[in-house]
Design a protein around this motif. Sequence first.
Motif, PDB file in Angstrom:
ATOM      1  N   HIS A  18       0.846  -1.189   0.000  1.00 46.10           N
ATOM      2  CA  HIS A  18       0.000   0.000   0.000  1.00 46.10           C
ATOM      3  C   HIS A  18       0.883   1.241   0.000  1.00 46.10           C
ATOM      4  O   HIS A  18       1.735   1.399   0.874  1.00 46.10           O
ATOM      5  CB  HIS A  18      -0.906  -0.049   1.244  1.00 46.10           C
ATOM      6  CG  HIS A  18      -1.651   1.216   1.476  1.00 46.10           C
ATOM      7  ND1 HIS A  18      -2.001   1.658   2.726  1.00 46.10           N
ATOM      8  CD2 HIS A  18      -2.119   2.148   0.613  1.00 46.10           C
ATOM      9  CE1 HIS A  18      -2.635   2.800   2.626  1.00 46.10           C
ATOM     10  NE2 HIS A  18      -2.715   3.116   1.362  1.00 46.10           N
ATOM     11  N   CYS A  27      -8.850   7.336   1.928  1.00 42.28           N
ATOM     12  CA  CYS A  27      -8.759   6.043   1.242  1.00 42.28           C
ATOM     13  C   CYS A  27      -7.803   5.092   1.962  1.00 42.28           C
ATOM     14  O   CYS A  27      -7.973   3.878   1.918  1.00 42.28           O
ATOM     15  CB  CYS A  27      -8.290   6.240  -0.199  1.00 42.28           C
ATOM     16  SG  CYS A  27      -9.519   7.054  -1.229  1.00 42.28           S
ATOM     17  N   THR A  31      -8.562   1.416   3.168  1.00 41.31           N
ATOM     18  CA  THR A  31      -7.735   0.281   2.730  1.00 41.31           C
ATOM     19  C   THR A  31      -7.329  -0.570   3.928  1.00 41.31           C
ATOM     20  O   THR A  31      -7.402  -1.795   3.886  1.00 41.31           O
ATOM     21  CB  THR A  31      -6.472   0.795   2.000  1.00 41.31           C
ATOM     22  OG1 THR A  31      -6.886   1.648   0.941  1.00 41.31           O
ATOM     23  CG2 THR A  31      -5.642  -0.344   1.450  1.00 41.31           C
ATOM     24  N   VAL A  59      -1.235  -1.172  -4.280  1.00 41.83           N
ATOM     25  CA  VAL A  59      -2.462  -0.401  -4.053  1.00 41.83           C
ATOM     26  C   VAL A  59      -2.060   1.041  -3.797  1.00 41.83           C
ATOM     27  O   VAL A  59      -1.351   1.324  -2.825  1.00 41.83           O
ATOM     28  CB  VAL A  59      -3.234  -0.955  -2.834  1.00 41.83           C
ATOM     29  CG1 VAL A  59      -4.469  -0.126  -2.558  1.00 41.83           C
ATOM     30  CG2 VAL A  59      -3.617  -2.400  -3.066  1.00 41.83           C
ATOM     31  N   THR A  61      -3.066   5.125  -3.335  1.00 41.33           N
ATOM     32  CA  THR A  61      -4.106   6.107  -3.054  1.00 41.33           C
ATOM     33  C   THR A  61      -3.531   7.510  -3.267  1.00 41.33           C
ATOM     34  O   THR A  61      -2.334   7.719  -3.080  1.00 41.33           O
ATOM     35  CB  THR A  61      -4.578   5.994  -1.587  1.00 41.33           C
ATOM     36  OG1 THR A  61      -3.424   6.099  -0.745  1.00 41.33           O
ATOM     37  CG2 THR A  61      -5.258   4.673  -1.312  1.00 41.33           C
ATOM     38  N   ILE A  86      -3.511  -1.235  -8.513  1.00 38.20           N
ATOM     39  CA  ILE A  86      -4.882  -0.802  -8.272  1.00 38.20           C
ATOM     40  C   ILE A  86      -4.852   0.655  -7.828  1.00 38.20           C
ATOM     41  O   ILE A  86      -4.170   0.996  -6.857  1.00 38.20           O
ATOM     42  CB  ILE A  86      -5.547  -1.671  -7.184  1.00 38.20           C
ATOM     43  CG1 ILE A  86      -5.601  -3.131  -7.645  1.00 38.20           C
ATOM     44  CG2 ILE A  86      -6.939  -1.171  -6.849  1.00 38.20           C
ATOM     45  CD1 ILE A  86      -6.135  -4.091  -6.617  1.00 38.20           C
ATOM     46  N   VAL A  88      -6.766   3.539  -6.099  1.00 37.48           N
ATOM     47  CA  VAL A  88      -7.896   3.608  -5.177  1.00 37.48           C
ATOM     48  C   VAL A  88      -8.340   5.060  -4.969  1.00 37.48           C
ATOM     49  O   VAL A  88      -7.507   5.930  -4.690  1.00 37.48           O
ATOM     50  CB  VAL A  88      -7.515   2.964  -3.823  1.00 37.48           C
ATOM     51  CG1 VAL A  88      -8.615   3.183  -2.798  1.00 37.48           C
ATOM     52  CG2 VAL A  88      -7.274   1.478  -3.988  1.00 37.48           C
ATOM     53  N   CYS A  93      -7.533   7.635  -9.243  1.00 39.52           N
ATOM     54  CA  CYS A  93      -8.030   7.335 -10.592  1.00 39.52           C
ATOM     55  C   CYS A  93      -7.738   8.465 -11.580  1.00 39.52           C
ATOM     56  O   CYS A  93      -7.335   8.235 -12.715  1.00 39.52           O
ATOM     57  CB  CYS A  93      -9.534   7.080 -10.552  1.00 39.52           C
ATOM     58  SG  CYS A  93      -9.974   5.558  -9.697  1.00 39.52           S
ATOM     59  N   VAL A 118     -10.596   2.033  -8.723  1.00 42.20           N
ATOM     60  CA  VAL A 118     -11.650   1.964  -7.711  1.00 42.20           C
ATOM     61  C   VAL A 118     -12.167   3.380  -7.466  1.00 42.20           C
ATOM     62  O   VAL A 118     -11.466   4.192  -6.852  1.00 42.20           O
ATOM     63  CB  VAL A 118     -11.115   1.384  -6.380  1.00 42.20           C
ATOM     64  CG1 VAL A 118     -12.263   1.162  -5.404  1.00 42.20           C
ATOM     65  CG2 VAL A 118     -10.360   0.108  -6.614  1.00 42.20           C
ATOM     66  N   ALA A 123     -12.989   5.558  -1.250  1.00 45.22           N
ATOM     67  CA  ALA A 123     -13.473   4.285  -1.795  1.00 45.22           C
ATOM     68  C   ALA A 123     -13.887   3.382  -0.636  1.00 45.22           C
ATOM     69  O   ALA A 123     -13.256   3.401   0.411  1.00 45.22           O
ATOM     70  CB  ALA A 123     -12.360   3.622  -2.598  1.00 45.22           C
ATOM     71  N   ILE A 128     -12.704  -1.920  -2.610  1.00 39.36           N
ATOM     72  CA  ILE A 128     -11.262  -2.212  -2.705  1.00 39.36           C
ATOM     73  C   ILE A 128     -11.047  -3.726  -2.794  1.00 39.36           C
ATOM     74  O   ILE A 128     -10.252  -4.213  -3.607  1.00 39.36           O
ATOM     75  CB  ILE A 128     -10.511  -1.618  -1.491  1.00 39.36           C
ATOM     76  CG1 ILE A 128     -10.666  -0.092  -1.485  1.00 39.36           C
ATOM     77  CG2 ILE A 128      -9.040  -1.994  -1.516  1.00 39.36           C
ATOM     78  CD1 ILE A 128     -10.213   0.570  -0.211  1.00 39.36           C
ATOM     79  N   ALA A 131     -11.920  -4.885  -6.113  1.00 44.98           N
ATOM     80  CA  ALA A 131     -10.882  -4.530  -7.095  1.00 44.98           C
ATOM     81  C   ALA A 131      -9.770  -5.571  -7.080  1.00 44.98           C
ATOM     82  O   ALA A 131      -9.251  -5.955  -8.139  1.00 44.98           O
ATOM     83  CB  ALA A 131     -10.318  -3.152  -6.768  1.00 44.98           C
TER      84      ALA A 131
END
Lengths: 147, 284
Positions: A18, A27, A31, A59, A61, A86, A88, A93, A118, A123, A128, A131
């Motif tokens: 992460h 986020c 998570t 992951v 953020t 991913i 998040v 995004c 996500v 999120a 998550i 995802a």
Amino acid sequence: MFGSFLRASQVKSPWLLHFDCGSCNGCDIETLACLTPVYDVERFGVINVGNPRHADVLVVTGTVNPRNAAVLKNLYDQMPTPKLVIAVGACGCSGGVFREAPNVLGGIDKVIPVDVYVPGCPAKPEAIMDAVVTGLGKLKAILEASK
Amino acid sequence: MNLNTFLLALAGLVLAPLLGGLAAGVDRVVTARLQSRLGPPLLQPFFDVGKLMSKAIAPASHWQGLFVRWALAASLASDVLLAAGGDVLMCFFVQAASASFVALGAFCGSSPYSKLGAQRELFQLLAYEPVFLVAILCMAKAAGGFDAFSIMAAQGPLLLRLPLVVPGLVFVVLVKLRKSPFDIAASHHMHQEVVRGVYTDYAGRDFALLELAHWADVTVVLWICSFLWATGPLQMLATGLAFLFAALIIDNISARLTWRTMLKRTAPLTLILATANLVWLYLE
């Protein structure tokens, strides 16, 4: 048989790394909530690791800016292949409400390739987890295709 | 070497890492249940190792791969020695060599966390090896022989004559299983930089082999602990499981101690107790 066991293992043991790329921590809290007894992602073999060399899923953020873009790229490069990314939250995004700020480059995909997006601000933990499962589904399809 | 010994050695070579992997699976499930979670499947550690085996990553150092393979070979050799009824003292030294190879491999890494972890691994070796050695000496003295078959054939449970060795063995199990409060070099459950320092630079296939070596080590240590009640195979299994569950409970109810506390308090205290037991056996 050994080969199919190795392929099956790749989707049954996702270890997450992460990285907070500049998030407001909303986020990040969601998570980390995935690891609590309420959601318990370890049911799916997920472990939250602190070392990119051990991670399978990155992951991320928050938004990317010129200073943390190099760190993000470095973490991504250190991860063994095959790897998933991913993004998040709205900021991860696309940059979210900060996308027009002068120091913001945008979403995670401006620096590294993203597999699953996500949405949400923040999120939800369920999103998550979904995802991660979606990402593993993509990985499984790639492994099946390369068989 | 007759056929029976060969078959026992072969069984030790194959089954010992598998049993260690199962112990790791039990550990994760029990720990999750203690924390009101469902936890992963029992075979999750095998999936983890399978996944690590299929990962592609450049090694941090070419020496590291060599040391990992030596560590795995030494750990498996200690299992084979025990299974074939070999000298328990020799098994202890071979197992100690395996732990040293892990530290040497970590010293080869480029990360400062890896080097820090290697130093902490050496501190752990310094703390538990003397206690483990005296515990094995006590078992051999009480049973009248150093080979595994003599110890397993001892009259009555050894525990009744070795009560002061138990704290030392619990300490050894906690360190070898990488459990709190003595998860100094590498924690089994935590994944931050310092508490998992010794594993920092191991990755991919090397890390998978290291995990296999760890499983083999766990089997050896629990097996030696089970000598305390070696009146039959089931009793030995129960004793090994008792040590495993004791380690899991202690892991979940205690915070990590510093290496200073381990080296200055726990190690001398357990060593004195085990030595007192040895002296008592000689005076008997």
